[in-house]
Design an enzyme around this catalytic site. Structure first.
Site, PDB file in Angstrom:
ATOM      1  N   PRO A   1       0.840  -1.210   0.000  1.00 46.76           N
ATOM      2  CA  PRO A   1       0.000   0.000   0.000  1.00 46.76           C
ATOM      3  C   PRO A   1       0.872   1.256   0.000  1.00 46.76           C
ATOM      4  CG  PRO A   1      -0.704  -1.529   1.725  1.00 46.76           C
ATOM      5  CD  PRO A   1       0.587  -2.057   1.169  1.00 46.76           C
ATOM      6  N   GLU A   2       0.600   2.172  -0.922  1.00 46.42           N
ATOM      7  CA  GLU A   2       1.307   3.447  -0.980  1.00 46.42           C
ATOM      8  C   GLU A   2       0.318   4.549  -0.577  1.00 46.42           C
ATOM      9  OE1 GLU A   2       3.466   3.920  -4.711  1.00 46.42           O
ATOM     10  OE2 GLU A   2       3.666   1.759  -4.915  1.00 46.42           O
TER      11      GLU A   2
ATOM     12  N   LYS B   1       3.010   6.719   4.723  1.00 40.95           N
ATOM     13  CA  LYS B   1       2.193   5.509   4.535  1.00 40.95           C
ATOM     14  C   LYS B   1       1.628   5.018   5.863  1.00 40.95           C
ATOM     15  CE  LYS B   1       5.301   4.179   0.793  1.00 40.95           C
ATOM     16  NZ  LYS B   1       6.364   3.233   0.401  1.00 40.95           N
TER      17      LYS B   1
ATOM     18  N   HIS C   1      -5.154 -15.099   9.030  1.00 42.02           N
ATOM     19  CA  HIS C   1      -4.266 -13.947   8.894  1.00 42.02           C
ATOM     20  C   HIS C   1      -4.751 -12.740   9.696  1.00 42.02           C
ATOM     21  CE1 HIS C   1      -2.126 -16.247   5.980  1.00 42.02           C
ATOM     22  NE2 HIS C   1      -3.157 -16.308   5.168  1.00 42.02           N
TER      23      HIS C   1
ATOM     24  N   ARG D   1       1.981 -11.474   5.466  1.00 40.22           N
ATOM     25  CA  ARG D   1       3.427 -11.603   5.613  1.00 40.22           C
ATOM     26  C   ARG D   1       3.943 -11.157   6.982  1.00 40.22           C
ATOM     27  NH1 ARG D   1       6.061 -10.812   0.353  1.00 40.22           N
ATOM     28  NH2 ARG D   1       7.957 -11.160   1.518  1.00 40.22           N
TER      29      ARG D   1
ATOM     30  N   ARG E   1      15.590  -3.000  -6.370  1.00 44.22           N
ATOM     31  CA  ARG E   1      14.262  -2.885  -6.964  1.00 44.22           C
ATOM     32  C   ARG E   1      14.370  -2.883  -8.474  1.00 44.22           C
ATOM     33  NH1 ARG E   1       9.985  -1.345  -3.902  1.00 44.22           N
ATOM     34  NH2 ARG E   1      10.507  -1.005  -1.740  1.00 44.22           N
TER      35      ARG E   1
END
Ligand SMILES: [Zn+2]
Length: 271
Positions: free
Chosen positions: A2-3, A58, A89, A108, A261
């Site tokens: 998420p940005e 963020k 989760h 994660r 990246r």
């Protein structure tokens, strides 16, 4: 991950869904998610009312009525879903007195919840060294130019993703911003013409605003606070489109390594 547009979407929805609600209890299934002594955390949130939800970079900031704020970082795969289903989760559940609830999922498990007294928030953000908010009034073209002046030898894509340079932009939107500005991701900032700097600045504002209006992008596990996917994905021009034709010129979209990246771009449209 998420940005800014995704976190902003969640923030706006949570303000509609949970603002004003009183927390009856919390259930913590994964203690390491909460960076605060667990018994103290449970006691602290119990009986508190959600006063407001805000965002910095963020991070989500859930302000409580008791003088504390919960800082939530969703990192790679975090989700905050109102009345969401509880799954394996789900690591944290907030139960409200009106029988509604909010689940915090994280596949994660890189995310976290911190507890900060509200009067220490500014200090906390200062320590985190966040750069300016790109959609704030303070972020003018002049400010952007001055920031670039100080980073003459940086390459533009990693610089846009550097949270100390500017807040909230990650891999996906950096690629999309540079495509819109027609600038290659590996350009060194000192080589940028004044007209290109202006184009990048305008693209930052345009792409982020458009993405917020579309509820963000769901490339993987991202869901908004209603459990729904974002709608920006269909507007993506280069991110993870390597090997496919550019929508503008039909050239093949390329992917290059940049540090740990990668960057995606059109070699013909972007100079
Ligand atoms: Zn092209």
């Amino acid at each position: 991950m998420p940005e800014l547009p995704e976190v902003e979407t969640i923030k706006r929805q949570l303000n509609r869904k949970v603002k004003g609600k009183k927390i009856e209890s919390v259930k913590v299934n994964l203690p390491k998610l909460v960076k605060y002594p667990l018994a103290k955390f449970e006691k602290l949130v119990k009986g508190a009312t959600v006063k407001n939800v805000s965002r910095r970079a963020k991070l989500l900031i859930i302000e409580l009525s008791n003088g504390y704020a919960l800082i939530v970082h969703l990192k790679l795969t975090g989700q905050l879903i109102f009345n969401g289903e509880v799954s394996k989760h789900t690591h944290l559940i907030y139960y409200f007195t009106d029988n509604s609830h909010l689940v915090h999922n994280d596949l994660r498990q890189f995310g976290f919840v911190k507890v900060i007294p509200k009067d220490k928030l500014e200090n906390f953000f200062k320590k985190e060294k966040f750069g300016p908010e790109p959609l704030s009034r303070e972020f003018t073209l002049k400010v952007f130019k001055n920031l670039l002046e100080k980073r003459k030898r940086s390459k533009i894509k990693p610089l846009l993703m550097n949270q100390a340079f500017i807040s909230g932009i990650g891999n996906l939107y950096a690629d999309e911003i540079l495509f819109k500005a027609r600038v290659r991701p590996d350009r060194v900032t000192s080589s940028l013409k004044s007209s290109e700097v202006k184009k990048i600045y305008e693209a930052i504002l345009k792409i982020l605003s458009l993405a917020i209006s579309r509820g963000g992008s769901s490339t993987d596990t991202y869901r908004d606070a209603r459990g729904k996917k974002g709608n920006y994905l269909s507007l993506i021009k280069v991110y993870q489109r390597d090997g496919n034709p550019c929508f503008v010129c039909r050239s093949e979209i390329k992917r290059i390594k940049m540090g740990s990246r990668s960057a995606h771009f059109c070699p013909k449209c972007q100079k």
